[in-house]
Design a protein around this motif. Structure first.
Motif, PDB file in Angstrom:
ATOM      1  N   PRO A  41       0.605  -1.212   0.014  1.00 17.37           N
ATOM      2  CA  PRO A  41      -0.001  -0.069  -0.140  1.00 17.37           C
ATOM      3  C   PRO A  41       0.969   1.309   0.022  1.00 17.37           C
ATOM      4  O   PRO A  41       0.284   2.336  -0.259  1.00 17.37           O
ATOM      5  N   GLU A  42       2.170   1.141   0.201  1.00 17.88           N
ATOM      6  CA  GLU A  42       3.032   2.325   0.393  1.00 17.88           C
ATOM      7  C   GLU A  42       3.244   3.127  -1.026  1.00 17.88           C
ATOM      8  O   GLU A  42       2.998   4.338  -1.048  1.00 17.88           O
ATOM      9  N   MET A  43       3.084   2.254  -1.987  1.00 18.36           N
ATOM     10  CA  MET A  43       3.228   2.900  -3.374  1.00 18.36           C
ATOM     11  C   MET A  43       2.001   3.584  -3.762  1.00 18.36           C
ATOM     12  O   MET A  43       1.968   4.619  -4.315  1.00 18.36           O
ATOM     13  N   THR A  44       0.618   2.981  -3.362  1.00 19.42           N
ATOM     14  CA  THR A  44      -0.588   3.517  -3.714  1.00 19.42           C
ATOM     15  C   THR A  44      -0.625   4.733  -2.831  1.00 19.42           C
ATOM     16  O   THR A  44      -1.135   5.880  -3.432  1.00 19.42           O
ATOM     17  N   ALA A  45      -0.290   4.734  -1.695  1.00 22.28           N
ATOM     18  CA  ALA A  45      -0.474   5.938  -1.020  1.00 22.28           C
ATOM     19  C   ALA A  45       0.446   7.014  -1.383  1.00 22.28           C
ATOM     20  O   ALA A  45       0.007   8.273  -1.380  1.00 22.28           O
ATOM     21  N   GLU A  46       1.829   6.743  -1.626  1.00 23.35           N
ATOM     22  CA  GLU A  46       2.677   7.845  -2.418  1.00 23.35           C
ATOM     23  C   GLU A  46       2.020   8.556  -3.494  1.00 23.35           C
ATOM     24  O   GLU A  46       2.058   9.962  -3.716  1.00 23.35           O
ATOM     25  N   ARG A  47       1.112   7.834  -4.564  1.00 23.93           N
ATOM     26  CA  ARG A  47       0.766   8.555  -5.375  1.00 23.93           C
ATOM     27  C   ARG A  47      -0.565   9.413  -5.240  1.00 23.93           C
ATOM     28  O   ARG A  47      -0.758  10.492  -5.598  1.00 23.93           O
ATOM     29  N   LEU A  48      -1.229   8.646  -4.034  1.00 22.10           N
ATOM     30  CA  LEU A  48      -2.566   9.413  -3.640  1.00 22.10           C
ATOM     31  C   LEU A  48      -2.418  10.762  -2.832  1.00 22.10           C
ATOM     32  O   LEU A  48      -3.086  11.654  -2.580  1.00 22.10           O
ATOM     33  N   LYS A  49      -1.053  10.662  -2.309  1.00 27.99           N
ATOM     34  CA  LYS A  49      -0.445  12.137  -1.699  1.00 27.99           C
ATOM     35  C   LYS A  49      -0.745  13.423  -2.658  1.00 27.99           C
ATOM     36  O   LYS A  49      -0.849  14.320  -2.176  1.00 27.99           O
ATOM     37  N   GLY A  50      -0.713  13.072  -3.916  1.00 27.40           N
ATOM     38  CA  GLY A  50      -0.872  14.139  -4.809  1.00 27.40           C
ATOM     39  C   GLY A  50      -2.093  14.479  -5.260  1.00 27.40           C
ATOM     40  O   GLY A  50      -2.456  15.531  -5.953  1.00 27.40           O
ATOM     41  N   LEU A  51      -3.062  14.059  -4.429  1.00 28.45           N
ATOM     42  CA  LEU A  51      -4.537  14.438  -4.646  1.00 28.45           C
ATOM     43  C   LEU A  51      -4.884  16.043  -3.929  1.00 28.45           C
ATOM     44  O   LEU A  51      -4.386  16.209  -2.737  1.00 28.45           O
ATOM     45  N   ARG A  52      -5.558  16.870  -4.562  1.00 28.01           N
ATOM     46  CA  ARG A  52      -6.012  18.083  -4.173  1.00 28.01           C
ATOM     47  C   ARG A  52      -7.360  18.423  -4.026  1.00 28.01           C
ATOM     48  O   ARG A  52      -8.028  18.092  -4.969  1.00 28.01           O
ATOM     49  N   SER A  53      -7.678  19.187  -2.956  1.00 25.83           N
ATOM     50  CA  SER A  53      -9.393  19.480  -2.919  1.00 25.83           C
ATOM     51  C   SER A  53      -9.216  20.511  -1.795  1.00 25.83           C
ATOM     52  O   SER A  53      -8.312  20.646  -1.208  1.00 25.83           O
ATOM     53  N   SER A  54     -10.293  21.134  -1.702  1.00 26.25           N
ATOM     54  CA  SER A  54     -10.363  22.220  -0.628  1.00 26.25           C
ATOM     55  C   SER A  54     -10.481  21.828   0.610  1.00 26.25           C
ATOM     56  O   SER A  54     -10.068  22.485   1.531  1.00 26.25           O
ATOM     57  N   HIS A  55     -11.004  20.610   0.995  1.00 31.46           N
ATOM     58  CA  HIS A  55     -11.200  20.136   2.412  1.00 31.46           C
ATOM     59  C   HIS A  55     -10.405  18.694   2.601  1.00 31.46           C
ATOM     60  O   HIS A  55     -10.426  18.495   3.852  1.00 31.46           O
ATOM     61  N   GLY A  56      -9.781  18.323   1.661  1.00 33.61           N
ATOM     62  CA  GLY A  56      -9.122  17.036   2.040  1.00 33.61           C
ATOM     63  C   GLY A  56      -9.414  15.853   1.639  1.00 33.61           C
ATOM     64  O   GLY A  56     -10.674  15.888   0.732  1.00 33.61           O
ATOM     65  N   THR A  57      -8.557  14.809   1.712  1.00 34.88           N
ATOM     66  CA  THR A  57      -8.920  13.466   1.417  1.00 34.88           C
ATOM     67  C   THR A  57      -9.192  12.513   2.665  1.00 34.88           C
ATOM     68  O   THR A  57      -8.530  12.381   3.574  1.00 34.88           O
ATOM     69  N   PHE A  58     -10.136  11.878   2.515  1.00 37.44           N
ATOM     70  CA  PHE A  58     -10.951  10.912   3.448  1.00 37.44           C
ATOM     71  C   PHE A  58     -11.046   9.624   2.958  1.00 37.44           C
ATOM     72  O   PHE A  58     -11.269   9.246   1.802  1.00 37.44           O
ATOM     73  N   ALA A  59     -10.905   8.564   3.915  1.00 40.47           N
ATOM     74  CA  ALA A  59     -10.837   6.980   3.414  1.00 40.47           C
ATOM     75  C   ALA A  59     -11.641   6.283   4.258  1.00 40.47           C
ATOM     76  O   ALA A  59     -11.458   6.532   5.508  1.00 40.47           O
ATOM     77  N   VAL A  60     -12.149   5.126   4.003  1.00 39.57           N
ATOM     78  CA  VAL A  60     -12.352   4.015   4.661  1.00 39.57           C
ATOM     79  C   VAL A  60     -11.675   2.848   4.171  1.00 39.57           C
ATOM     80  O   VAL A  60     -11.425   2.755   2.958  1.00 39.57           O
ATOM     81  N   LEU A  61     -11.494   1.693   4.766  1.00 32.03           N
ATOM     82  CA  LEU A  61     -10.773   0.573   4.479  1.00 32.03           C
ATOM     83  C   LEU A  61     -11.856  -0.597   3.964  1.00 32.03           C
ATOM     84  O   LEU A  61     -12.983  -0.625   4.390  1.00 32.03           O
TER      85      LEU A  61
END
Length: 284
Positions: free
Chosen positions: A106-126
């Motif tokens: 998951p570290e590779m995926t997370a590193e890519r998702l770090k580039g997401l941009r939005s006004s209020h942030g990124t949220f997740a469930v597993l």
């Protein structure tokens, strides 16, 4: 003799059609990425808050055929181009067994998702695959990339002068979702609440207090046949919660068909998708 030639031509034509359909289902469609914009007028969204733009993605399943670092970069680029107010990731970031696939940490995926941009942030469930392969590791990787992971927990942000709540539920197959306890963490009765879950089957337990429940998991069945519909949907409710906008009484659910594949790397008439939900108040 003429009949035999005709029969041979028909057989070869059918064989060619079958080959083209297989090529589409196993090679072309799983590699696509569709951006689907959906306008939802919700009765529990305040009109004075204007429009809320939510980018929704589920079931990345990194390591499945057609889901590599380049595909993740495409996902991030497409989402950022939509200029969302918030990004919601609905689980299954890794794979646990898929033909032709290979587990990717998951570290590779997370590193890519770090580039997401939005006004209020990124949220997740597993999701269930995340926990089958070590949910704590997936959780740490996402949090390390600035993604807020919610499990039977709530978070909020201010939008157009109104507080908006996100309630994330634990995965239904591998954990213990607590709908009532999670909603009790919302500290006011007037603000709109969006419930995030991996598995849509929990929707039957979500009360009217929620403006909208968001889910993935089903992949839309991955295959949708003309007339016959979706032969296989991983839900206890069959095709009821397979995909799209579902309204039951005054409760609303949206199920995205996701990006990756599971078990068999096939998609037919169920394209990989990013969904941009444009939330407004329902007409009175």
């Amino acid at each position: 003799m003429r009949k035999k030639r005709l029969a041979l031509k028909v057989f070869l034509a059918l064989l060619a059609v079958a080959a083209l359909l297989a090529l589409w289902a196993f090679v072309v469609e799983p590699d696509r990425l569709v951006v689907r914009e959906v306008a939802l007028g919700l009765p529990r969204w305040p009109a004075e808050a204007g429009e809320l733009r939510l980018a929704v993605v589920s079931d990345l399943h990194t390591g499945a055929p057609h889901v590599d670092a380049a595909k993740l970069d495409r996902v991030v680029e497409e989402i950022n181009g939509l200029r969302p107010d918030a990004v919601l990731l609905l689980g299954d970031f890794v794979i646990s067994g898929v033909a032709g696939g290979e587990f990717v940490g998951p570290e590779m995926t997370a590193e890519r998702l770090k580039g997401l941009r939005s006004s209020h942030g990124t949220f997740a469930v597993l999701g269930n695959h995340d926990w089958w392969e070590g949910g704590e590791r997936v959780w740490r990787a996402l949090e390390g990339a600035g993604v807020r992971v919610l499990e039977n927990d709530a978070a909020s942000f201010a939008h157009a002068g109104r507080q908006v709540w996100l309630v994330g539920l634990a995965d239904m197959w591998t954990r213990k979702p607590d709908v009532r306890g999670s909603l009790s963490k919302v500290t006011d009765d007037a603000s709109p609440v969006f419930v995030l879950t991996h598995n849509p089957d929990i929707f039957t337990e979500v009360p009217e207090r929620a403006a909208l429940t968001l889910a993935g998991h089903t992949h839309g069945g991955q295959v949708r046949l003309p007339l016959l519909g979706r032969p296989v949907v991983p839900s206890g409710y069959g095709q009821r919660y397979a995909a799209g906008h579902v309204v039951e009484g005054s409760r609303h659910l949206y199920v995205t068909t996701g990006v990756g594949t599971s078990i068999i790397p096939v998609r037919f008439r169920v394209a990989p998708e990013i969904v941009l939900l444009r939330i407004t108040a329902a007409p009175r």
